[in-house]
Design a protein around this motif. Structure first.
Motif, PDB file in Angstrom:
ATOM      1  N   TRP A 293       0.742  -1.252  -0.017  1.00  0.00           N
ATOM      2  CA  TRP A 293      -0.286   0.090  -0.104  1.00  0.00           C
ATOM      3  C   TRP A 293       0.996   1.231  -0.119  1.00  0.00           C
ATOM      4  CZ3 TRP A 293      -5.012   0.601  -0.598  1.00  0.00           C
ATOM      5  CH2 TRP A 293      -5.614   1.902  -0.242  1.00  0.00           C
ATOM      6  N   VAL A 294       1.992   1.124   0.813  1.00  0.00           N
ATOM      7  CA  VAL A 294       2.685   2.274   0.941  1.00  0.00           C
ATOM      8  C   VAL A 294       3.868   2.432  -0.224  1.00  0.00           C
ATOM      9  CG1 VAL A 294       4.392   3.513   2.376  1.00  0.00           C
ATOM     10  CG2 VAL A 294       2.444   2.629   3.461  1.00  0.00           C
ATOM     11  N   THR A 295       4.428   1.365  -0.347  1.00  0.00           N
ATOM     12  CA  THR A 295       5.769   1.417  -1.415  1.00  0.00           C
ATOM     13  C   THR A 295       5.266   1.024  -2.841  1.00  0.00           C
ATOM     14  OG1 THR A 295       6.578  -0.923  -1.176  1.00  0.00           O
ATOM     15  CG2 THR A 295       6.929   0.966   0.618  1.00  0.00           C
ATOM     16  N   GLY A 296       4.062   0.448  -3.114  1.00  0.00           N
ATOM     17  CA  GLY A 296       3.849   0.049  -4.615  1.00  0.00           C
ATOM     18  C   GLY A 296       4.613  -1.243  -4.908  1.00  0.00           C
ATOM     19  N   SER A 297       4.913  -1.175  -6.240  1.00  0.00           N
ATOM     20  CA  SER A 297       5.597  -2.431  -6.685  1.00  0.00           C
ATOM     21  C   SER A 297       6.717  -2.029  -7.687  1.00  0.00           C
ATOM     22  CB  SER A 297       4.587  -3.222  -7.511  1.00  0.00           C
ATOM     23  OG  SER A 297       5.303  -4.305  -8.504  1.00  0.00           O
ATOM     24  N   PRO A 298       7.639  -2.494  -7.633  1.00  0.00           N
ATOM     25  CA  PRO A 298       8.848  -2.353  -8.406  1.00  0.00           C
ATOM     26  C   PRO A 298       8.554  -2.497 -10.015  1.00  0.00           C
ATOM     27  CG  PRO A 298       9.563  -4.197  -7.378  1.00  0.00           C
ATOM     28  CD  PRO A 298       8.425  -3.573  -6.800  1.00  0.00           C
ATOM     29  N   GLN A 299       7.508  -3.103 -10.275  1.00  0.00           N
ATOM     30  CA  GLN A 299       7.231  -3.505 -11.640  1.00  0.00           C
ATOM     31  C   GLN A 299       5.971  -2.486 -12.082  1.00  0.00           C
ATOM     32  OE1 GLN A 299       8.310  -5.830 -13.811  1.00  0.00           O
ATOM     33  NE2 GLN A 299       9.524  -7.227 -12.068  1.00  0.00           N
ATOM     34  N   TYR A 300       5.370  -1.690 -11.457  1.00  0.00           N
ATOM     35  CA  TYR A 300       4.532  -0.773 -11.735  1.00  0.00           C
ATOM     36  C   TYR A 300       4.963   0.627 -12.129  1.00  0.00           C
ATOM     37  CZ  TYR A 300      -0.113   1.381 -12.003  1.00  0.00           C
ATOM     38  OH  TYR A 300      -1.002   2.224 -12.333  1.00  0.00           O
ATOM     39  N   ASP A 301       4.722   1.083 -13.425  1.00  0.00           N
ATOM     40  CA  ASP A 301       5.223   2.312 -13.899  1.00  0.00           C
ATOM     41  C   ASP A 301       4.387   3.289 -13.391  1.00  0.00           C
ATOM     42  OD1 ASP A 301       6.589   4.100 -15.147  1.00  0.00           O
ATOM     43  OD2 ASP A 301       5.467   3.766 -17.097  1.00  0.00           O
ATOM     44  N   GLY A 302       4.497   3.855 -12.251  1.00  0.00           N
ATOM     45  CA  GLY A 302       3.707   4.661 -11.464  1.00  0.00           C
ATOM     46  C   GLY A 302       3.912   4.861  -9.949  1.00  0.00           C
TER      47      GLY A 302
ATOM     48  N   GLU B 234      -1.034   5.328  -7.076  1.00  0.00           N
ATOM     49  CA  GLU B 234      -1.598   4.567  -8.238  1.00  0.00           C
ATOM     50  C   GLU B 234      -1.553   3.266  -8.239  1.00  0.00           C
ATOM     51  OE1 GLU B 234      -0.198   6.323 -11.997  1.00  0.00           O
ATOM     52  OE2 GLU B 234      -0.874   8.129 -11.408  1.00  0.00           O
ATOM     53  N   TYR B 235      -0.691   2.764  -7.583  1.00  0.00           N
ATOM     54  CA  TYR B 235      -0.632   1.468  -7.301  1.00  0.00           C
ATOM     55  C   TYR B 235      -1.640   0.901  -6.390  1.00  0.00           C
ATOM     56  CZ  TYR B 235       1.343  -3.410  -7.043  1.00  0.00           C
ATOM     57  OH  TYR B 235       1.572  -4.896  -6.981  1.00  0.00           O
ATOM     58  N   ARG B 236      -2.165   1.812  -5.604  1.00  0.00           N
ATOM     59  CA  ARG B 236      -3.244   1.048  -4.717  1.00  0.00           C
ATOM     60  C   ARG B 236      -4.648   1.092  -5.458  1.00  0.00           C
ATOM     61  NH1 ARG B 236      -2.020   6.172  -0.712  1.00  0.00           N
ATOM     62  NH2 ARG B 236       0.248   5.816  -0.392  1.00  0.00           N
ATOM     63  N   HIS B 237      -4.773   1.446  -6.725  1.00  0.00           N
ATOM     64  CA  HIS B 237      -5.865   1.333  -7.597  1.00  0.00           C
ATOM     65  C   HIS B 237      -5.641  -0.058  -7.926  1.00  0.00           C
ATOM     66  CE1 HIS B 237      -5.200   5.993  -8.712  1.00  0.00           C
ATOM     67  NE2 HIS B 237      -5.968   5.834  -7.702  1.00  0.00           N
ATOM     68  N   LEU B 238      -4.762  -0.487  -8.305  1.00  0.00           N
ATOM     69  CA  LEU B 238      -4.657  -2.045  -8.883  1.00  0.00           C
ATOM     70  C   LEU B 238      -4.891  -2.814  -7.683  1.00  0.00           C
ATOM     71  CD1 LEU B 238      -3.847  -4.039 -10.693  1.00  0.00           C
ATOM     72  CD2 LEU B 238      -1.420  -3.563 -10.533  1.00  0.00           C
TER      73      LEU B 238
ATOM     74  N   GLN C  96       0.547  -8.213 -12.384  1.00  0.00           N
ATOM     75  CA  GLN C  96       1.425  -7.299 -12.848  1.00  0.00           C
ATOM     76  C   GLN C  96       2.845  -7.338 -11.994  1.00  0.00           C
ATOM     77  OE1 GLN C  96      -0.261  -3.499 -14.188  1.00  0.00           O
ATOM     78  NE2 GLN C  96      -2.273  -4.378 -14.178  1.00  0.00           N
ATOM     79  N   ILE C  97       2.544  -7.465 -10.802  1.00  0.00           N
ATOM     80  CA  ILE C  97       3.961  -7.559 -10.051  1.00  0.00           C
ATOM     81  C   ILE C  97       4.934  -8.498 -10.430  1.00  0.00           C
ATOM     82  CG2 ILE C  97       3.085  -8.930  -8.079  1.00  0.00           C
ATOM     83  CD1 ILE C  97       4.498  -6.566  -6.111  1.00  0.00           C
ATOM     84  N   LYS C  98       4.494  -9.455 -11.097  1.00  0.00           N
ATOM     85  CA  LYS C  98       5.452 -10.551 -11.479  1.00  0.00           C
ATOM     86  C   LYS C  98       5.988 -10.451 -12.894  1.00  0.00           C
ATOM     87  CE  LYS C  98       3.778 -14.985 -11.355  1.00  0.00           C
ATOM     88  NZ  LYS C  98       2.781 -16.151 -11.115  1.00  0.00           N
TER      89      LYS C  98
ATOM     90  N   CYS D 193       3.323  -5.872 -21.709  1.00  0.00           N
ATOM     91  CA  CYS D 193       2.177  -4.828 -21.565  1.00  0.00           C
ATOM     92  C   CYS D 193       2.570  -3.510 -20.757  1.00  0.00           C
ATOM     93  CB  CYS D 193       1.139  -5.748 -20.971  1.00  0.00           C
ATOM     94  SG  CYS D 193       0.127  -6.354 -21.749  1.00  0.00           S
ATOM     95  N   LYS D 194       1.695  -2.770 -20.821  1.00  0.00           N
ATOM     96  CA  LYS D 194       1.917  -1.505 -19.918  1.00  0.00           C
ATOM     97  C   LYS D 194       1.103  -1.296 -18.815  1.00  0.00           C
ATOM     98  CE  LYS D 194       2.357   1.348 -24.194  1.00  0.00           C
ATOM     99  NZ  LYS D 194       1.779   2.657 -24.920  1.00  0.00           N
ATOM    100  N   SER D 195       1.830  -0.995 -17.639  1.00  0.00           N
ATOM    101  CA  SER D 195       1.193  -0.911 -16.294  1.00  0.00           C
ATOM    102  C   SER D 195      -0.302  -0.203 -16.585  1.00  0.00           C
ATOM    103  CB  SER D 195       1.743  -0.173 -15.362  1.00  0.00           C
ATOM    104  OG  SER D 195       3.021  -0.619 -15.217  1.00  0.00           O
ATOM    105  N   ASN D 196      -1.208  -0.914 -15.905  1.00  0.00           N
ATOM    106  CA  ASN D 196      -2.713  -0.390 -15.792  1.00  0.00           C
ATOM    107  C   ASN D 196      -3.316  -0.861 -14.488  1.00  0.00           C
ATOM    108  OD1 ASN D 196      -5.362   0.564 -16.833  1.00  0.00           O
ATOM    109  ND2 ASN D 196      -5.703  -1.817 -17.132  1.00  0.00           N
ATOM    110  N   ALA D 197      -4.067   0.090 -13.861  1.00  0.00           N
ATOM    111  CA  ALA D 197      -4.728  -0.073 -12.704  1.00  0.00           C
ATOM    112  C   ALA D 197      -6.181  -0.252 -12.738  1.00  0.00           C
ATOM    113  CB  ALA D 197      -4.266   0.967 -11.598  1.00  0.00           C
ATOM    114  N   TRP D 198      -6.702  -0.314 -14.085  1.00  0.00           N
ATOM    115  CA  TRP D 198      -8.197  -0.054 -13.970  1.00  0.00           C
ATOM    116  C   TRP D 198      -8.877  -1.333 -14.894  1.00  0.00           C
ATOM    117  CZ3 TRP D 198      -9.894   3.050 -10.564  1.00  0.00           C
ATOM    118  CH2 TRP D 198      -9.111   4.110 -10.169  1.00  0.00           C
TER     119      TRP D 198
END
Length: 252
Positions: A177-186, A190-194, A225-227, A232-237
């Protein structure tokens, strides 16, 4: 099970958590039959359905993420209008583990904004959602890594990195929740959306994960997406701004 609830993992870990019962919890959620998935994993005024309004505000910094906590939770004293165009109503409550630098109310408002976004599930007839402070069908718990491991243990090892879906709710790893993911481009916000959209997707019936549909295309929200994005491009929706469902090949 309502909501806010797949698996968002650490960069090299595999998410995959089946359903679990709340360990020692007194809460007995009312769960819509058939909507709970056993799956790997990958927070009162009407809300405007404006994508720009759905970006949660940062609530803490990576430096303030403790590895463990007391295992007790603060319930967000926040409530809102029903959001959604159809489907079963799921009343959800957001709880944050005590002793961490994260406002339960702010986390609940962040979750509420995510679910009210026109690119999320509610706007497309996949369910109606309502933030409540009591009488919830679903509980979303944001917990420290070690507490997350304990609450998810019945389903497997979350390794201090994963989230999991459980019977009656979702366990969100505070670290993710706080740090997101190193794979997510954002940014992490925004990673919380995902996190929320992926877990809720499992809850409403998308039990299987999806794979990247092709190089350069947006990743399905049900892709782990974290794997890895696999081109593909990062997408949270789950949906695009024009209402198109972002899909990909099924991954059992």
């Amino acid at each position: 099970m309502l909501l806010v609830v797949g698996c968002l993992l650490g960069a090299t870990l595999v998410g995959g958590i089946a359903l679990a019962r709340w360990p020692g919890g007194a809460h007995a959620p009312v769960v819509e039959p058939g909507n709970i998935g056993a799956s790997p994993m990958e927070d009162r005024a009407p809300l405007p359905l404006d994508p720009s309004s759905a970006r949660p505000s940062p609530t803490t910094s990576p430096k303030s993420v403790p590895q463990s906590g007391p295992g007790t939770f603060t319930t967000a004293q926040a409530s809102g209008e029903i959001v959604g165009t159809g489907g079963p109503l799921r009343r959800y409550q957001v709880q944050v583990e005590e002793g961490v630098d994260l406002s339960a109310k702010q986390a609940a408002l962040d979750v509420q904004k995510i679910l009210a976004d026109p690119r999320s599930w509610a706007a497309h007839g996949k369910g109606r959602f309502q933030l409540v402070s009591s009488g919830a069908d679903v509980v979303i718990k944001i917990a420290t890594p070690k507490t997350t491991d304990r609450l998810c243990a019945v389903n497997g090892d979350t390794g201090g990195e994963l989230n999991c879906e459980v019977t009656g709710g979702v366990i969100v790893n505070l670290k993710r929740w706080v740090t997101g993911s190193p794979q997510y481009d954002g940014p992490p916000a925004e990673y919380r959306h995902l996190i929320i959209n992926h877990e809720i997707g499992h809850m409403i019936g998308y039990h299987e994960h999806m794979a990247c549909p092709g190089p350069g295309k947006p990743a399905p929200v049900m892709q782990q997406q974290i794997k890895g994005l696999n081109g593909c491009k990062s997408n949270a929706w789950p949906y695009t701004a024009d209402g198109t469902f972002v899909s990909g090949p099924s991954v059992p």
